[in-house]
Design a protein around this motif. Structure first.
Motif, short mmCIF file in Angstrom:
data_model
loop_
_atom_site.label_atom_id
_atom_site.label_comp_id
_atom_site.label_asym_id
_atom_site.label_seq_id
_atom_site.Cartn_x
_atom_site.Cartn_y
_atom_site.Cartn_z
N GLU A 149 0.83 -1.20 0.00
CA GLU A 149 0.00 0.00 0.00
C GLU A 149 0.87 1.26 0.00
N THR A 150 0.49 2.22 -0.82
CA THR A 150 1.24 3.47 -0.89
C THR A 150 0.95 4.33 0.34
N ALA A 152 0.92 8.09 1.84
CA ALA A 152 0.95 9.50 1.47
C ALA A 152 -0.18 10.21 2.21
N ARG A 310 9.99 13.86 -3.32
CA ARG A 310 9.59 14.39 -4.61
C ARG A 310 8.24 13.83 -5.04
N LEU A 311 8.05 12.56 -4.74
CA LEU A 311 6.80 11.89 -5.10
C LEU A 311 5.71 12.20 -4.08
N ASN A 312 6.13 12.71 -2.93
CA ASN A 312 5.21 12.92 -1.81
C ASN A 312 4.49 11.63 -1.45
N ALA A 313 5.21 10.52 -1.52
CA ALA A 313 4.61 9.23 -1.19
C ALA A 313 5.70 8.18 -1.00
N ALA A 315 6.05 4.56 -1.99
CA ALA A 315 5.38 3.56 -2.81
C ALA A 315 6.35 2.42 -3.09
N ALA A 317 6.83 0.32 -5.44
CA ALA A 317 7.42 0.09 -6.76
C ALA A 317 8.46 1.15 -7.12
N THR A 318 8.62 2.15 -6.25
CA THR A 318 9.54 3.25 -6.57
C THR A 318 10.95 2.75 -6.81
N PRO B 206 5.85 4.60 -10.10
CA PRO B 206 5.32 5.96 -9.86
C PRO B 206 6.33 7.06 -10.20
N THR B 236 -0.36 8.46 -8.54
CA THR B 236 0.35 9.16 -7.46
C THR B 236 1.54 9.93 -8.03
N ALA B 240 1.96 14.13 -8.22
CA ALA B 240 3.11 14.90 -7.75
C ALA B 240 3.57 15.88 -8.83
N ARG B 260 -5.75 3.52 -0.85
CA ARG B 260 -6.31 4.43 0.16
C ARG B 260 -5.88 5.87 -0.06
N VAL B 261 -4.59 6.07 -0.43
CA VAL B 261 -4.15 7.46 -0.63
C VAL B 261 -4.89 8.09 -1.80
N ASN B 264 -8.34 9.09 -0.69
CA ASN B 264 -8.21 10.34 0.06
C ASN B 264 -8.05 11.53 -0.89
N LYS B 268 -10.42 14.82 -1.35
CA LYS B 268 -9.89 16.18 -1.31
C LYS B 268 -10.14 16.94 -2.61
#
Lengths: 395, 355
Positions: A149-150, A152, A310-313, A315, A317-318, B206, B236, B240, B260-261, B264, B268
Motif C-alpha cells: 500500500e502506498t 501519502a 519528490r513523489l510525496n509518497a 510507494a 514500486a519506486t 510511480p 500518485t 506529484a 487508500r491514498v 483520500n 480532497k
C-alpha cells in the motif's frame, strides 16, 4: 601552451561536456526550443538528482571491483520505511518529524549497505550474488512491510527535500550561493597557485588558470540564472535552486573530496588498481569493502529521501530497475568495470547525459520502448568510445 | 492494476493439456457424491498471508455460511508444487466444487485434470487457468478501461489528454486500452478530445510516471485537461507532477486499484476517479457459482472468455466500480477504508461521504 592545456584539462571530461552540449543543442532544435527552456532545465536538474546521488557511490563500488545491484530495491524499501516513520511512528507535520525521518532513512540505508558489505567482505560471497539477493529481498520487503500500500501524504517539511512548488531556495539565496561558489573557485585557484610557488613547482601559465576559472564561474552563474529564470507556475517569482539539486551538489563535492583527498579514497583506488598490492601494503581490505558498501547504502538512503519527498509518497514500486541507470551512469561517466578507474563528476555527467536523452525523447513524444532502445545503444557506444580513447593513450 | 511480483507464464504446452482434458466437461456433471449432503466448497489459495485474500474469503463465506455449505481451504504459500498437493488433498477429503486461485496458470493444470477426472467442477478464481474446463471468475478488465474513460470524460469532456499507460510488455495494458478507446475513440474522431501524449511506464513505476508527466506538461506548456493514468501508483506520480505546477485538482486524473491514498485524494478533490475491484464481491460471486455448479445448475450470467492459448472458457466477469467524489460512500460501507482515513485533510468543499 598546448601541453599546458592538456595537463590542465581532463580530456575525457571535456569530451563528455562537448558531447552533452551537442546533444542539448540537437534536442533543443528538435523540440523547437523547448529543451533548453528554463523550465525544462529546471525539470532536468530535479530528475537527475536521484540517479546522480547514487552514481557517485557506485563509482567507488565499481572502482573497488565490486557491484551493487540492490540500490534500486534498497531505495524503494527505505522510501516506504521512511514514509511509515513519518505517518505511523511520528505525527505528520510535527516539528521534529522531518529530520528524524531523514536520519532514520540515512541510517537504515547505511546499515543495509554495511550488512551486504559484510557478506561480501567477511563471508566472501561475490558482490554480484549478495546484491542480486538484496535486489530481490528488499524489493519484496518494500511490498511486505506495508502490504504494497502506498503511504501519502508525507510531512510537509520533509517534502521540501524533493523540490516541488515550495522546495526551492528562491532567487536571493541562489544568487548569494552563486557569489560564494564563485569566491570559493577563485580562492582555491589562488591557493593552489601560491602552494605551487611555495613548493617550488612552476605554476601553470596564468592565462590557462584565468580562462578555466572564468569558465567555471560562468557555468555557475549560468546555472543559477537558469534556475532563477524559472518562475513559480502562474506567478512572476523565480524558483531558484531546488533543494534536492543542492543536495546533489553537496554530495558531488563531498564525494570528490572523499575520493581524491582522503586515505579512504586513495585506498579504494589502490585496491581497485591492484587488490593484492593493496593488501600487501597493509590496507585492511575487508574493512575497506564493508565501508564502501555502507557508503553506497548511505547514499541510497539519501536518494530514497529525495525520491519519496519528490513523489510525496512512499510507494513500493519506486525505483524499480534504478540500479541499471545508476550503473550505466557510472560507466558512461568513464568508470571502468575492470576496477581502479573512475570519476565522481564523470558519473554525474553520465547520469545527466542519460536523463537528457530520456527527458528529451518524452518531449519529442517518442514511445517508451524506442526510448529504452536508444538509451541501450548509447550505453554501448559510450563504453566503446571510452575504451578506444583509453587504448589510444588519451590521458 | 496492482503489479504482482509473481509472473504467470502461459505456454503452448497448456494447449495440449487443455485439448486432452477438453472432452470431459465438468459442467455437465453434478457433484453427484455430495449432492445429497451439505455441499463442501474447497478453496486452494496461492498465498493466503496477503491481506487481500482475507477480504475474498470473507466474501465467499458470506454466501457459503447462510447456504449451509462447508468451507475448506488450503494455502499453497506461493509454491506451485504445494498447490498441486493441496488440490489433491482437498479432492481426497471430498469437494462438491473447487475454487482455485492459481499460483501458476500452467503448473496447476494437473490439479485441474484430477478434479475433472473426479467430476468436481473447477473455478479459476481471479487468475486465469489456461483450460476450457474451468469457469473463470474475475473482474472484467475491458470494463476497467471503459469505466475509467467514462468518468474522465464526465470531468473533462473536451481538450488535451495525456495517456499514462502501464508497462508495454504487459498484455493487460492492451485490454485496459481497448476499454478506454470504446469510450474515447468517437470523441477523438469528433475532435473533442485530442491525445497530445502517450507514454508507457516501465514496471508501472510511480517515479517514472512523475517524470513523464513533468515532461508532457513542459511540452504542452501546461495545456493538459486530463491525465488518464492506468493505475493508482502511476496516478500518485502524476499527482506529484501536477502539484509542482499547481495543477492538482484542476486537471482530471484517473487511476485503478482503490489505493487508500488515492481515495483520500478523491475526497480532497485532487483526483477524479479510481477503478475499484471489490474483492468481497468477487468472493461472493465465486461462492455462488460454486454452489450452482455443485448442484449441477448453470451459472447465471456466465459468458465466454478466450484464454491465452485460445481456449474458449466459460467465464463470469464482474463489472468493477468507478469510485468518484459522488459515490465515495461505497468504499467506506464495504469496510475498504475507514471514514477518518478517507476524509483526512479534507477542507473546503466536503464530499457527501465525509459529511
Amino acid at each position: 601552451m598546448a601541453a599546458g592545456w592538456r595537463a590542465a584539462v581532463d580530456t575525457r571530461l571535456a569530451v563528455m561536456l562537448l558531447i552533452l552540449a551537442l546533444v542539448w543543442v540537437g534536442l533543443d532544435l528538435l523540440t523547437g526550443g523547448r529543451f533548453l527552456s528554463a523550465r525544462n532545465l529546471f525539470n532536468l536538474s530535479l530528475q537527475v538528482t536521484v540517479t546522480g546521488i547514487m552514481a557517485t557511490g557506485m563509482v567507488l563500488v565499481i572502482v573497488a571491483r565490486q557491484i551493487d545491484l540492490s540500490v534500486g530495491s534498497v531505495m524503494g524499501f527505505m522510501g516506504v520505511a521512511g514514509a511509515l516513520v513519518q505517518t505511523d511512528f511520528l505525527p505528520v507535520d510535527g516539528p521534529h518529524t522531518w529530520w528524524i525521518a531523514l536520519a532514520a532513512m540515512l541510517a537504515g540505508g547505511a546499515a543495509l549497505g554495511a550488512l551486504q558489505g559484510a557478506l561480501v567482505a567477511y563471508a566472501a560471497i561475490p558482490a554480484f550474488v549478495v546484491t542480486l539477493g538484496g535486489l530481490l529481498f528488499f524489493r519484496n520487503a518494500a511490498y511486505f512491510i506495508n502490504k504494497g500500500e502506498t503511504i501519502a501524504p508525507l510531512d510537509s517539511t520533509f517534502q521540501l527535500m524533493g523540490g516541488g512548488l515550495r522546495g526551492a531556495i528562491g532567487t536571493t539565496a541562489s544568487w548569494t550561493l552563486c557569489a560564494l561558489a564563485c569566491a570559493a573557485v577563485l580562492a582555491s585557484v589562488l591557493m593552489s597557485r601560491s602552494r605551487q610557488e611555495r613548493f617550488g613547482v612552476r605554476p601553470r601559465p596564468i592565462a590557462i588558470d584565468a580562462v578555466l576559472t572564468a569558465a567555471a564561474m560562468a557555468a555557475i552563474v549560468a546555472f543559477v540564472a537558469v534556475m532563477n529564470a524559472y518562475k513559480q507556475p502562474g506567478t512572476d517569482i523565480g524558483m531558484g535552486i531546488p533543494v534536492p539539486v543542492l543536495i546533489l551538489i553537496g554530495v558531488v563535492i563531498g564525494m570528490s573530496i572523499l575520493a581524491r583527498r582522503t586515505a579512504f579514497g586513495r585506498h579504494v583506488f589502490a585496491y581497485g588498481g591492484n587488490p593484492e598490492a593493496a593488501r600487501l601494503a597493509g590496507i585492511d581490505v575487508r574493512w575497506l569493502i564493508l565501508k564502501i558498501f555502507a557508503l553506497m547504502g548511505l547514499l541510497t538512503g539519501l536518494a530514497a529521501v529525495v525520491i519519496s519527498a519528490r513523489l510525496n509518497a512512499g510507494a513500493s514500486a519506486t525505483g524499480t530497475m534504478a540500479e541499471l541507470n545508476v550503473i550505466a551512469a557510472a560507466v558512461i561517466g568513464g568508470t571502468s568495470l575492470a576496477g581502479g578507474v573512475g570519476r565522481i563528476v564523470g558519473a554525474v555527467l553520465g547520469a545527466l547525459f542519460m536523463q537528457s536523452l530520456e527527458s528529451g525523447m518524452i518531449l519529442l513524444g517518442i514511445s517508451s520502448p524506442l526510448q529504452k532502445m536508444v538509451l541501450a545503444g548509447v550505453l554501448i557506444l559510450a563504453v566503446w568510445a571510452d575504451h578506444r580513447a583509453r587504448k589510444a593513450g588519451a590521458p | 492494476m496492482r503489479v504482482s511480483m509473481s509472473t504467470t507464464a502461459l505456454c503452448s504446452a497448456a494447449l495440449a493439456v487443455a485439448a486432452l482434458a477438453g472432452g470431459l466437461s465438468p459442467f455437465a456433471l453434478p457433484g453427484a457424491a455430495w449432492a445429497q449432503e451439505a455441499p463442501r466448497i474447497c478453496v486452494s489459495w496461492r498465498h493466503f498471508q496477503e491481506e487481500r485474500w482475507k477480504i475474498d474469503e470473507a466474501g465467499m463465506r458470506s454466501v457459503l455460511d447462510p447456504a449451509g455449505a462447508t468451507y475448506v481451504s488450503a494455502d499453497a504459500q506461493s509454491d506451485p508444487q504445494k498447490q498441486l498437493a493441496d488440490i489433491e488433498g482437498l479432492l481426497t477429503g471430498g469437494c462438491s466444487a473447487i475454487i482455485i486461485l492459481a499460483q501458476d496458470s500452467q503448473a496447476v493444470l494437473p490439479g485441474l485434470q484430477a478434479a475433472v477426472a473426479q467430476g468436481v467442477p473447477v473455478i479459476a478464481y481471479d487468475a486465469p487457468i489456461d483450460s476450457a474446463d474451468a469457469l473463470f471468475v474475475s473482474f472484467d478488465n475491458v470494463a476497467v478501461g471503459r469505466l475509467m474513460a467514462e468518468a474522465m470524460v464526465a470531468a473533462a469532456p473536451k481538450g488535451n489528454w495525456a495517456l499514462i499507460e502501464g508497462d508495454a510488455a504487459h498484455s493487460i495494458v492492451n485490454i485496459f486500452r481497448e476499454g478506454q478507446m470504446q469510450v474515447l475513440k468517437p470523441l477523438i474522431d469528433k475532435g473533442d478530445i485530442k491525445i497530445v501524449a502517450q507514454q508507457n511506464i516501465q514496471n508501472w513505476t510511480p517515479d517514472l510516471a512523475q517524470q513523464a508527466v513533468e515532461q508532457i506538461l513542459t511540452k504542452e506548456n501546461n495545456a493538459i485537461d486530463a491525465v488518464l493514468a492506468m493505475n493508482d501508483g502511476m496516478s500518485t506520480g502524476s499527482a506529484a507532477a501536477l502539484a509542482a505546477q499547481n495543477l492538482l485538482g484542476s486537471v482530471a486524473l484517473s487511476g485503478q486499484d482503490g489505493d487508500r491514498v488515492v481515495l483520500n485524494r478523491i475526497a480532497k478533490g485532487q483526483q477524479t476517479v479510481t477503478i475499484w475491484k471489490n474483492a468481497s464481491t468477487l468472493g461472493a460471486a465465486a461462492a455462488q457459482a460454486a454452489l450452482s455448479l455443485a448442484a449441477g445448475q448453470p451459472v447465471e450470467g456466465a459468458g465466454t472468455f478466450t484464454t491465452g492459448s485460445g481456449a474458449q472458457q466459460p467465464s463470469l466477469l464482474l463489472e468493477p466500480v468507478a469510485v468518484t467524489r459522488d459515490n465515495l460512500a461505497v468504499v467506506v460501507d464495504a469496510g475498504w477504508i475507514p471514514k477518518a482515513e478517507l476524509c483526512a485533510g479534507v477542507t473546503g468543499s466536503v464530499p457527501a461521504a465525509c459529511q
